[in-house]
Design a protein around this motif. Structure first.
Motif, mmCIF file in Angstrom:
data_model
loop_
_atom_site.group_PDB
_atom_site.id
_atom_site.type_symbol
_atom_site.label_atom_id
_atom_site.label_comp_id
_atom_site.label_asym_id
_atom_site.label_seq_id
_atom_site.Cartn_x
_atom_site.Cartn_y
_atom_site.Cartn_z
ATOM 1 N N GLN A 136 38.521 44.898 31.756
ATOM 2 C CA GLN A 136 39.329 44.356 30.662
ATOM 3 C C GLN A 136 38.565 43.268 29.917
ATOM 4 O O GLN A 136 38.597 43.197 28.687
ATOM 5 C CB GLN A 136 40.648 43.784 31.180
ATOM 6 C CG GLN A 136 41.655 44.833 31.550
ATOM 7 C CD GLN A 136 42.921 44.217 32.104
ATOM 8 O OE1 GLN A 136 42.903 43.137 32.675
ATOM 9 N NE2 GLN A 136 44.029 44.930 31.931
ATOM 10 N N VAL A 137 37.868 42.423 30.660
ATOM 11 C CA VAL A 137 37.085 41.357 30.030
ATOM 12 C C VAL A 137 35.956 41.950 29.191
ATOM 13 O O VAL A 137 35.678 41.487 28.086
ATOM 14 C CB VAL A 137 36.528 40.390 31.105
ATOM 15 C CG1 VAL A 137 35.504 39.442 30.533
ATOM 16 C CG2 VAL A 137 37.674 39.614 31.743
ATOM 17 N N TRP A 138 35.307 42.978 29.698
ATOM 18 C CA TRP A 138 34.217 43.608 28.947
ATOM 19 C C TRP A 138 34.727 44.343 27.713
ATOM 20 O O TRP A 138 34.043 44.394 26.691
ATOM 21 C CB TRP A 138 33.452 44.583 29.832
ATOM 22 C CG TRP A 138 32.526 43.925 30.812
ATOM 23 C CD1 TRP A 138 32.122 42.629 30.836
ATOM 24 C CD2 TRP A 138 31.895 44.547 31.926
ATOM 25 N NE1 TRP A 138 31.290 42.399 31.889
ATOM 26 C CE2 TRP A 138 31.119 43.566 32.575
ATOM 27 C CE3 TRP A 138 31.906 45.826 32.436
ATOM 28 C CZ2 TRP A 138 30.366 43.830 33.698
ATOM 29 C CZ3 TRP A 138 31.150 46.092 33.566
ATOM 30 C CH2 TRP A 138 30.390 45.100 34.191
ATOM 31 N N ASN A 139 35.898 44.942 27.787
ATOM 32 C CA ASN A 139 36.442 45.698 26.661
ATOM 33 C C ASN A 139 37.093 44.823 25.608
ATOM 34 O O ASN A 139 37.277 45.266 24.471
ATOM 35 C CB ASN A 139 37.455 46.739 27.154
ATOM 36 C CG ASN A 139 36.782 47.921 27.802
ATOM 37 O OD1 ASN A 139 35.624 48.221 27.513
ATOM 38 N ND2 ASN A 139 37.494 48.591 28.679
ATOM 39 N N ALA A 140 37.465 43.600 25.942
ATOM 40 C CA ALA A 140 38.192 42.738 25.007
ATOM 41 C C ALA A 140 37.420 42.492 23.708
ATOM 42 O O ALA A 140 37.998 42.639 22.620
ATOM 43 C CB ALA A 140 38.557 41.421 25.675
ATOM 44 N N PRO A 141 36.130 42.129 23.725
ATOM 45 C CA PRO A 141 35.419 41.904 22.454
ATOM 46 C C PRO A 141 35.352 43.164 21.581
ATOM 47 O O PRO A 141 35.534 43.085 20.361
ATOM 48 C CB PRO A 141 34.021 41.469 22.884
ATOM 49 C CG PRO A 141 34.157 40.991 24.275
ATOM 50 C CD PRO A 141 35.288 41.763 24.855
ATOM 51 N N THR A 146 37.223 46.070 16.787
ATOM 52 C CA THR A 146 37.775 47.250 16.108
ATOM 53 C C THR A 146 39.103 46.928 15.427
ATOM 54 O O THR A 146 39.384 47.446 14.339
ATOM 55 C CB THR A 146 37.975 48.418 17.088
ATOM 56 O OG1 THR A 146 38.789 47.980 18.169
ATOM 57 C CG2 THR A 146 36.655 48.940 17.599
ATOM 58 N N ILE A 147 39.897 46.057 16.020
ATOM 59 C CA ILE A 147 41.154 45.641 15.383
ATOM 60 C C ILE A 147 40.842 44.897 14.085
ATOM 61 O O ILE A 147 41.478 45.113 13.049
ATOM 62 C CB ILE A 147 41.992 44.767 16.339
ATOM 63 C CG1 ILE A 147 42.544 45.624 17.470
ATOM 64 C CG2 ILE A 147 43.134 44.062 15.595
ATOM 65 C CD1 ILE A 147 43.199 44.832 18.592
ATOM 66 N N GLY A 148 39.837 44.023 14.132
ATOM 67 C CA GLY A 148 39.429 43.287 12.938
ATOM 68 C C GLY A 148 38.908 44.214 11.854
ATOM 69 O O GLY A 148 39.231 44.040 10.670
ATOM 70 N N LEU A 149 38.091 45.176 12.224
ATOM 71 C CA LEU A 149 37.574 46.134 11.246
ATOM 72 C C LEU A 149 38.698 46.960 10.623
ATOM 73 O O LEU A 149 38.699 47.211 9.409
ATOM 74 C CB LEU A 149 36.553 47.081 11.895
ATOM 75 C CG LEU A 149 35.150 46.531 12.120
ATOM 76 C CD1 LEU A 149 34.287 47.583 12.818
ATOM 77 C CD2 LEU A 149 34.508 46.108 10.820
ATOM 78 N N ASN A 150 39.644 47.369 11.422
ATOM 79 C CA ASN A 150 40.783 48.138 10.931
ATOM 80 C C ASN A 150 41.624 47.298 9.962
ATOM 81 O O ASN A 150 42.070 47.801 8.924
ATOM 82 C CB ASN A 150 41.630 48.625 12.103
ATOM 83 C CG ASN A 150 42.586 49.717 11.700
ATOM 84 O OD1 ASN A 150 42.358 50.413 10.718
ATOM 85 N ND2 ASN A 150 43.635 49.864 12.476
#
Length: 159
Positions: A136-141, A146-150
């Motif tokens: 989860q920690v590795w996937n968070a960034p 991707t949320i920011g890009l979207n």
């Protein structure tokens, strides 16, 4: 029980105790048979061994396996296994749900420990839980990126 049976039991226990990372000694006086079966089933699922052993036989097996210092009195049930956390979790969880079951002492990491340490170990996350947290920690960034890009794409499209 004959002498040869006792020697055989001690040899088997000694072998098991040598391979185990944690041994928890509990008082089970007053516990019903159904509850003992619950404990055994839960222990089996977590690769923990449970056995009621005479204190003299257990003391000899513990001494021969190099695990000395446990005070063995009254009626005892022994829980042991190769994973400290699973042994601690099985014992602590069962103690929470049954007032007749009490953790008396334990041998963890090559030393006799207090009951509070067993309960603290029981609260720690298991290996699989720790791996999930790490992922989860590795996937968070990446997720946040991707949320920011979207969001940026949606803003550009709306303009």
């Amino acid at each position: 029980m004959t002498r040869s049976e006792k020697v055989e039991i001690i040899a088997k226990l000694e072998e098991n105790f040598k391979m185990s990372e944690a041994i928890v000694v509990c008082d089970y006086r007053g516990l019903k048979t159904k509850k003992l079966e619950e404990l055994r089933n839960n222990a089996r699922e977590n690769n923990v061994k449970v056995q009621i052993i005479k204190n003299t036989l257990a003391n000899i097996a513990l001494s021969n396996s190099g695990k000395k210092g446990l005070e063995l009195k009254d009626t005892n049930i022994y829980l042991w296994g190769e994973d400290q956390l699973s042994v601690s979790k099985v014992a602590a969880k069962f103690e929470e749900n049954n007032e007749c079951f009490k953790i008396k002492s334990a041998f963890v990491d090559g030393e006799v420990v207090e009951v509070s340490k067993v309960k603290a170990l029981a609260k720690m996350p298991s290996r699989n839980e720790l791996l999930a947290m790490l992922l989860q920690v590795w996937n968070a960034p990446i997720t946040n990126f991707t949320i920011g890009l979207n969001a940026l794409k949606n803003k550009k499209e709306s303009e």
